[in-house]
Design a protein around this motif. Structure first.
Motif, short mmCIF file in Angstrom:
data_model
loop_
_atom_site.label_atom_id
_atom_site.label_comp_id
_atom_site.label_asym_id
_atom_site.label_seq_id
_atom_site.Cartn_x
_atom_site.Cartn_y
_atom_site.Cartn_z
N GLN A 63 0.83 -1.20 0.00
CA GLN A 63 0.00 0.00 0.00
C GLN A 63 0.86 1.25 0.00
N GLY A 64 0.23 2.36 -0.27
CA GLY A 64 0.95 3.63 -0.24
C GLY A 64 0.12 4.74 -0.86
N LYS A 65 0.85 5.77 -1.36
CA LYS A 65 0.20 6.93 -1.97
C LYS A 65 0.86 7.25 -3.29
N VAL A 66 0.05 7.76 -4.21
CA VAL A 66 0.56 8.29 -5.46
C VAL A 66 0.62 9.81 -5.29
N LEU A 67 1.79 10.38 -5.58
CA LEU A 67 2.02 11.82 -5.40
C LEU A 67 2.51 12.43 -6.70
#
Length: 143
Positions: A63-67
């Motif tokens: 999991q994580g974030k797209v920046l």
């Protein structure tokens, strides 16, 4: 009693103890072998024998974030998860806050993860089968 019958009886009496001893040894060895085979706990049993048990490889979560290039979360980006061995690719569309999540990812294979939106693409992140983390978290920065 005849002479033949009296001669046969002492011979049987002499061989019986040896037969019972060898049978008792065979039963004891069988009991030791069975007790070793039935103990799957990985601990020593009463005879001091170690038993093997299977590893539980299980699953992990990625999991994580797209920046974007200013570290602002990017929604509606496509995040790809590729199994390096099978070349199967799964995708996930990032949520409005930029988050993505792949659950039940096998721990015995290597994976590559990257994100894309329009002409922008992130660097490819690798996750190795040697990585024992159950939860892998990182950001994917679009450029």
């Amino acid at each position: 009693m005849s002479q033949i019958e009296s001669q046969g009886t002492p011979q049987l009496a002499a061989t019986r103890p040896a037969h019972f001893v060898s049978r008792a040894i065979a039963i004891a060895l069988l009991a030791v072998a069975v007790s070793g085979l039935l103990s799957f706990s990985g601990r020593s049993n009463s005879f001091g024998l170690q038993t093997a048990h299977a590893q539980n490889f299980g699953y992990r979560t990625i999991q994580g974030k797209v920046l974007d290039d200013t570290s602002t979360p990017v929604g509606s980006a496509t995040v790809f998860l590729k199994n390096v061995k099978t070349r199967n690719v799964k995708s996930f569309t990032s949520l409005p806050d930029g988050t993505f999540r792949f659950a039940q990812v096998g721990m015995v294979d290597d994976y590559e993860v990257w994100a894309a939106r329009g002409k922008d693409k992130s660097a490819v992140k690798s996750i190795s089968s040697y990585d024992s983390r159950k939860e892998v978290q990182f950001d994917l920065k679009l450029k």
